[in-house]
Design a protein around this motif. Sequence first.
Motif, PDB file in Angstrom:
ATOM      1  N   ARG A   1     -12.895  11.926   1.501  1.00 30.96           N
ATOM      2  CA  ARG A   1     -14.336  11.684   1.555  1.00 30.96           C
ATOM      3  C   ARG A   1     -14.985  12.251   0.299  1.00 30.96           C
ATOM      4  NH1 ARG A   1     -12.808   8.955   4.994  1.00 30.96           N
ATOM      5  NH2 ARG A   1     -13.154   9.018   7.219  1.00 30.96           N
ATOM      6  N   GLN A   2     -15.977  11.564  -0.202  1.00 30.20           N
ATOM      7  CA  GLN A   2     -16.696  12.045  -1.376  1.00 30.20           C
ATOM      8  C   GLN A   2     -17.327  13.409  -1.100  1.00 30.20           C
ATOM      9  OE1 GLN A   2     -19.200   9.136  -3.241  1.00 30.20           O
ATOM     10  NE2 GLN A   2     -20.179  10.645  -4.568  1.00 30.20           N
ATOM     11  N   GLU A   3     -17.756  13.641   0.120  1.00 30.11           N
ATOM     12  CA  GLU A   3     -18.403  14.902   0.487  1.00 30.11           C
ATOM     13  C   GLU A   3     -17.479  16.105   0.323  1.00 30.11           C
ATOM     14  OE1 GLU A   3     -18.297  12.148   2.620  1.00 30.11           O
ATOM     15  OE2 GLU A   3     -20.259  11.460   1.919  1.00 30.11           O
ATOM     16  N   GLN A   4     -16.183  15.879   0.221  1.00 27.23           N
ATOM     17  CA  GLN A   4     -15.250  16.991   0.032  1.00 27.23           C
ATOM     18  C   GLN A   4     -15.437  17.666  -1.337  1.00 27.23           C
ATOM     19  OE1 GLN A   4     -11.794  14.619   0.934  1.00 27.23           O
ATOM     20  NE2 GLN A   4     -11.570  15.577   2.957  1.00 27.23           N
ATOM     21  N   PHE A   5     -16.152  17.010  -2.234  1.00 26.29           N
ATOM     22  CA  PHE A   5     -16.461  17.602  -3.535  1.00 26.29           C
ATOM     23  C   PHE A   5     -17.723  18.468  -3.480  1.00 26.29           C
ATOM     24  CE2 PHE A   5     -13.660  14.177  -4.793  1.00 26.29           C
ATOM     25  CZ  PHE A   5     -12.949  14.721  -5.840  1.00 26.29           C
ATOM     26  N   ASN A   6     -18.466  18.383  -2.388  1.00 26.14           N
ATOM     27  CA  ASN A   6     -19.706  19.150  -2.265  1.00 26.14           C
ATOM     28  C   ASN A   6     -19.402  20.626  -2.041  1.00 26.14           C
ATOM     29  OD1 ASN A   6     -20.804  16.608  -2.376  1.00 26.14           O
ATOM     30  ND2 ASN A   6     -21.693  16.646  -0.341  1.00 26.14           N
ATOM     31  N   ASN A   7     -20.277  21.447  -2.563  1.00 24.73           N
ATOM     32  CA  ASN A   7     -20.252  22.894  -2.310  1.00 24.73           C
ATOM     33  C   ASN A   7     -19.005  23.605  -2.822  1.00 24.73           C
ATOM     34  OD1 ASN A   7     -22.790  22.702  -0.977  1.00 24.73           O
ATOM     35  ND2 ASN A   7     -21.703  21.896   0.799  1.00 24.73           N
ATOM     36  N   LEU A   8     -18.350  23.058  -3.821  1.00 21.56           N
ATOM     37  CA  LEU A   8     -17.279  23.778  -4.494  1.00 21.56           C
ATOM     38  C   LEU A   8     -17.944  24.717  -5.508  1.00 21.56           C
ATOM     39  CD1 LEU A   8     -14.713  20.857  -4.907  1.00 21.56           C
ATOM     40  CD2 LEU A   8     -14.631  22.749  -3.275  1.00 21.56           C
TER      41      LEU A   8
END
Length: 130
Positions: free
Chosen positions: A103-110
């Motif tokens: 999911r693209q959201e897996q790149f969020n909040n790194l």
Amino acid sequence: MPFSFEDALEEIMRRDKSYAPDAYPFMRQALDFAAEKYHKTSESPHLSAEELYYGFCACALEEFGPMAAAVMEHWGVGSSEDVGCLVYNLIRVGVFGKQESDRQEQFNNLPPLAELLDAPYLPESFPEEP
């Protein structure tokens, strides 16, 4: 005629002009860099969002040194979310593949991109003022 990377890039730029065109070939380079860094093989080639992001940062540091953050800023890439957008723009045109669970959201909040790119060049502690 097969769909070339240049054709894919033209299609991406028609859809989304958020990032400089140079960011996309670099993203391909970073994918290869990350695959090597995390010892991916043809039998197990998948990179997690986190592995791809950290590989992207490491590749930027190797390629651009202390100018890495400035280059990314020039290209419009300022966060892990931006790296995710680059990846998913390449997925949408068929350059990159993905697994069902990706999911693209897996790149969020790194961790913040600028911190990762600047960290090797910051002194660990500043001298006390006289």
